[in-house]
Design an enzyme around this catalytic site. Structure first.
Site, PDB file in Angstrom:
ATOM      1  N   TYR A  23      42.411 -92.660 -74.768  1.00  0.00           N
ATOM      2  CA  TYR A  23      43.922 -92.676 -75.118  1.00  0.00           C
ATOM      3  C   TYR A  23      44.602 -91.998 -73.888  1.00  0.00           C
ATOM      4  O   TYR A  23      44.232 -90.775 -73.617  1.00  0.00           O
ATOM      5  CB  TYR A  23      44.409 -92.680 -76.299  1.00  0.00           C
ATOM      6  CG  TYR A  23      45.189 -93.806 -77.085  1.00  0.00           C
ATOM      7  CD1 TYR A  23      46.314 -94.346 -76.249  1.00  0.00           C
ATOM      8  CD2 TYR A  23      44.648 -94.253 -78.134  1.00  0.00           C
ATOM      9  CE1 TYR A  23      46.478 -95.633 -76.929  1.00  0.00           C
ATOM     10  CE2 TYR A  23      45.263 -95.473 -78.744  1.00  0.00           C
ATOM     11  CZ  TYR A  23      46.113 -96.039 -78.151  1.00  0.00           C
ATOM     12  OH  TYR A  23      46.692 -97.330 -78.570  1.00  0.00           O
TER      13      TYR A  23
ATOM     14  N   GLU B  76      48.076 -92.483 -72.974  1.00  0.00           N
ATOM     15  CA  GLU B  76      49.717 -92.676 -72.608  1.00  0.00           C
ATOM     16  C   GLU B  76      50.324 -91.572 -71.762  1.00  0.00           C
ATOM     17  O   GLU B  76      50.088 -90.478 -71.805  1.00  0.00           O
ATOM     18  CB  GLU B  76      50.335 -92.691 -73.971  1.00  0.00           C
ATOM     19  CG  GLU B  76      49.971 -94.127 -74.726  1.00  0.00           C
ATOM     20  CD  GLU B  76      50.912 -94.191 -75.951  1.00  0.00           C
ATOM     21  OE1 GLU B  76      51.292 -93.435 -76.227  1.00  0.00           O
ATOM     22  OE2 GLU B  76      50.544 -95.329 -76.788  1.00  0.00           O
TER      23      GLU B  76
ATOM     24  N   ASP C 293      57.678-110.832 -56.989  1.00  0.00           N
ATOM     25  CA  ASP C 293      56.545-111.210 -57.909  1.00  0.00           C
ATOM     26  C   ASP C 293      55.542-111.856 -56.826  1.00  0.00           C
ATOM     27  O   ASP C 293      55.447-113.056 -56.849  1.00  0.00           O
ATOM     28  CB  ASP C 293      57.091-112.226 -59.206  1.00  0.00           C
ATOM     29  CG  ASP C 293      55.960-112.328 -59.886  1.00  0.00           C
ATOM     30  OD1 ASP C 293      54.732-111.855 -59.662  1.00  0.00           O
ATOM     31  OD2 ASP C 293      55.992-113.197 -61.182  1.00  0.00           O
TER      32      ASP C 293
ATOM     33  N   THR D 287      49.852-109.426 -59.975  1.00  0.00           N
ATOM     34  CA  THR D 287      48.409-109.413 -60.652  1.00  0.00           C
ATOM     35  C   THR D 287      47.245-109.040 -59.870  1.00  0.00           C
ATOM     36  O   THR D 287      47.476-108.517 -58.857  1.00  0.00           O
ATOM     37  CB  THR D 287      47.947-110.808 -61.046  1.00  0.00           C
ATOM     38  OG1 THR D 287      47.632-111.708 -60.021  1.00  0.00           O
ATOM     39  CG2 THR D 287      49.065-111.590 -62.006  1.00  0.00           C
TER      40      THR D 287
ATOM     41  N   LYS E 161      44.098-112.440 -59.083  1.00  0.00           N
ATOM     42  CA  LYS E 161      44.349-114.028 -58.423  1.00  0.00           C
ATOM     43  C   LYS E 161      43.920-113.898 -56.960  1.00  0.00           C
ATOM     44  O   LYS E 161      42.666-113.255 -56.658  1.00  0.00           O
ATOM     45  CB  LYS E 161      45.761-114.518 -58.819  1.00  0.00           C
ATOM     46  CG  LYS E 161      46.263-114.619 -59.863  1.00  0.00           C
ATOM     47  CD  LYS E 161      47.444-115.378 -59.977  1.00  0.00           C
ATOM     48  CE  LYS E 161      47.917-115.468 -61.584  1.00  0.00           C
ATOM     49  NZ  LYS E 161      49.297-115.576 -61.918  1.00  0.00           N
TER      50      LYS E 161
ATOM     51  N   ARG F 237      41.157-108.621 -64.223  1.00  0.00           N
ATOM     52  CA  ARG F 237      42.333-109.115 -64.927  1.00  0.00           C
ATOM     53  C   ARG F 237      43.213-108.141 -65.005  1.00  0.00           C
ATOM     54  O   ARG F 237      42.812-107.089 -65.874  1.00  0.00           O
ATOM     55  CB  ARG F 237      41.826-109.763 -65.975  1.00  0.00           C
ATOM     56  CG  ARG F 237      43.002-110.637 -66.519  1.00  0.00           C
ATOM     57  CD  ARG F 237      41.888-111.752 -67.498  1.00  0.00           C
ATOM     58  NE  ARG F 237      41.341-112.617 -66.639  1.00  0.00           N
ATOM     59  CZ  ARG F 237      42.216-113.807 -66.190  1.00  0.00           C
ATOM     60  NH1 ARG F 237      43.297-114.059 -66.266  1.00  0.00           N
ATOM     61  NH2 ARG F 237      41.436-114.637 -65.267  1.00  0.00           N
TER      62      ARG F 237
HETATM   63  C1  PLP Z   1      50.007-115.458 -62.757  1.00  0.00           C
HETATM   64  C2  PLP Z   1      51.431-115.412 -62.891  1.00  0.00           C
HETATM   65  C3  PLP Z   1      52.136-114.251 -64.013  1.00  0.00           C
HETATM   66  C4  PLP Z   1      51.452-113.918 -64.911  1.00  0.00           C
HETATM   67  O1  PLP Z   1      50.084-113.148 -64.720  1.00  0.00           O
HETATM   68  P1  PLP Z   1      49.153-112.779 -66.238  1.00  0.00           P
HETATM   69  O2  PLP Z   1      48.379-111.986 -65.748  1.00  0.00           O
HETATM   70  O3  PLP Z   1      48.823-114.074 -66.512  1.00  0.00           O
HETATM   71  O4  PLP Z   1      50.313-112.167 -67.160  1.00  0.00           O
HETATM   72  C5  PLP Z   1      53.377-113.805 -63.288  1.00  0.00           C
HETATM   73  N1  PLP Z   1      54.068-114.133 -62.417  1.00  0.00           N
HETATM   74  C6  PLP Z   1      53.545-115.029 -61.465  1.00  0.00           C
HETATM   75  C7  PLP Z   1      54.299-115.788 -60.408  1.00  0.00           C
HETATM   76  C8  PLP Z   1      52.180-115.546 -61.517  1.00  0.00           C
HETATM   77  O5  PLP Z   1      51.717-116.432 -60.715  1.00  0.00           O
END
Ligand code: PLP
Length: 479
Positions: free
Chosen positions: A66, A68, A243, A272, A275, A281
């Site tokens: 842990y 935090e 984002d 993320t 991707k 992940r």
């Molecule tokens: C995939 C995605 C997310 C969310 O990602 P997770 O890891 O699935 O929570 C948020 N914003 C955008 C633009 C995404 O493509």
């Protein structure tokens, strides 16, 4: 090569044996997943294959701690190794993206976005109640104080790209808490070009006066001009939140530079790691110094304890992304998307915006008389994994849709190049042109379809040749 095929085979056979000794069904599913991944032509634009070092890093006792709090300032004792892990991951992320500050605790993209929203709210929203209460402790707050606090943080305004233009649920849409936290106004794309209409965006922003403008997408096949976005945000006094969950790999790999690199222009960037960036992940946030302290309150404000093993794997993946090979990979992702788009349009298929200049494309299947759902299922029958997606002003709604989203990061990691993607385009076109909707007793169905006999099997065999020529985790043998 950091892990030889022989080493990897031995390691994973032993790992599977250990798992099987406790729960054989999990060992079997884990082995089967590798076989399935190897056998499918994965065009899901949000997926990838992490490196073996990245995957192996997740399987350790760093998970047991842990921690935090933040580096050097934890609410638990004995966190010196997690401190090291988090600091190294942050150091790599800052260097990779040229950011002042990186926060690598978020467990996913959605969590990273929540951290960013919280940071913006806590920095930007004036709270007279908090000011008045500065001297008091939490225990002294009355019911009325709490009520006032809740109201002051509520009902702020956010603008994000509309879902059918390719935006994400977390940009203020219902089905996500951001849609309940904020008043939202979407910006769309021009009906003619399919591109973000910056003038319309500016006009809407001037009227709506959002606290936050979100730039980023999951299904928009083009680049965004972040310099222009920042200009608009400044004009209306909004915070620019980018984002980059989908395209972080193209930023890290220096495909998106200048005005297309969000980092110098955004107040806050969230992403993320799994991707196009090809890590474990997870998620992370980048900020200027201005928001650093607020972002560091992500845990416990909106996150649980950080995942030490995953932060370690993020450090490994970020370190990999700083290598010259990653720049080559990222440019290949973009070149492959071009080849895929050209291959599809030259075979008569229609793409939203006519093409792509990032890592993904969106096929409009309406002219083929199909729904996205029918096209997705037919492609899957032929071993091609895609996902259906809304197109701008979609006539079939968000469930059946009229689009198929495809992306190149995963197959590029396998080693696919432009000529392979031209063949992939041919496979997709062959399946879709051989597919037609079938009716039910009640009339036309948006889900049922038929494929001309033999086409799916033929395409599957051609796909297998491509996959065998570009093996996933080459030499890794579980038997
Ligand atoms: C995939 C995605 C997310 C969310 O990602 P997770 O890891 O699935 O929570 C948020 N914003 C955008 C633009 C995404 O493509």
């Amino acid at each position: 090569m950091p892990v030889t095929p022989a080493q990897a085979s031995t390691i994973y056979r032993q790992i599977l044996d250990v798992i099987a000794s406790v729960e054989p069904r999990i060992a079997a599913a884990t082995a089967q997943e590798l076989a399935d991944q190897r056998a499918s032509l994965k065009l899901i634009a949000s997926e990838n294959y992490a490196s073996l070092p990245t995957l192996l890093t997740m399987g350790t006792w760093l998970s047991d701690k842990y921690a935090e709090g933040t580096i050097g300032h934890r609410f638990y004792a004995g966190c010196r190794n997690i401190d090291t892990v988090e600091a190294v991951a942050a150091e790599h992320a800052e260097a990779l993206f040229g950011a002042d500050h990186a926060y690598v605790q978020p467990h996913s993209g959605i969590d990273a976005n929540l951290v960013a929203y919280w940071a913006i709210l806590s920095q930007r929203v004036e709270s007279p109640t908090l000011k008045r209460l500065e001297a008091k402790t939490v225990n002294d707050l009355s019911e009325a104080d709490w009520e006032a606090l809740r109201h002051e943080f509520n009902q702020q305004r956010v603008m994000g790209m509309s879902l059918d233009a390719g935006g994400h649920l977390t940009h203020g849409f219902r089905h996500n808490i951001s849609g309940k936290m904020f008043q939202q106004k979407a910006y769309g794309t021009s009906a003619d070009s399919g591109l973000v209409d910056y003038d319309a965006l500016r006009a809407t922003a001037k009227e709506f006066r959002p606290l936050i403008i979100v730039a980023g997408y999951s299904a928009y096949p083009r680049r965004i001009n972040f310099a222009k976005m920042r200009e608009i945000a400044d004009e209306v006094g909004a915070t620019l939140f980018v984002d980059m969950a989908h395209f972080a790999g193209l930023v890290a790999g220096k495909v998106f530079t200048g005005d297309e690199n969000p980092v110098p222009f955004a107040h806050i960037v969230a992403s993320t790691t799994h991707k196009s960036l090809r890590g474990p992940r997870g998620g992370f946030v980048l900020t200027s110094h201005e928001y650093a302290d607020a972002v560091d309150h992500g845990c416990p404000m909106v996150l649980g304890g950080p995942l030490g093993h995953v932060m370690a794997a993020k450090a490994v993946a970020f370190a990999e992304a700083r290598q010259p090979e990653f720049v080559t990979y990222a440019h290949q992702v973009a070149a492959n998307a071009q080849a895929l788009a050209t291959g599809l349009t030259s075979r008569g298929l229609k793409l939203i915006t006519g093409g792509t200049d990032n890592h993904l494309a969106l096929i409009d299947v309406t002219d083929l008389g199909l729904t996205g759902r029918q096209a997705e299922s037919a492609l899957l029958d032929a071993g091609i994994v895609t996902n259906r997606n809304s197109i701008p002003r979609d006539p079939n709604g968000a469930w059946y849709t009229s689009g198929i989203r495809i992306g190149t990061p995963a197959l590029t990691t396998r080693g696919f190049t432009e000529s392979d993607f031209d063949e992939v385009a041919d496979l997709i076109a062959t399946v879709l042109k051989a597919t037609s909707p079938t009716g039910t007793a009640k009339g036309a169905s948006k889900a049922k379809y038929e494929i001309v006999d033999g086409v799916a099997a033929g395409v599957k065999a051609r796909a297998a040749e491509l996959l065998n020529a570009n093996p996933l985790y080459p030499g890794l043998d579980l038997n």
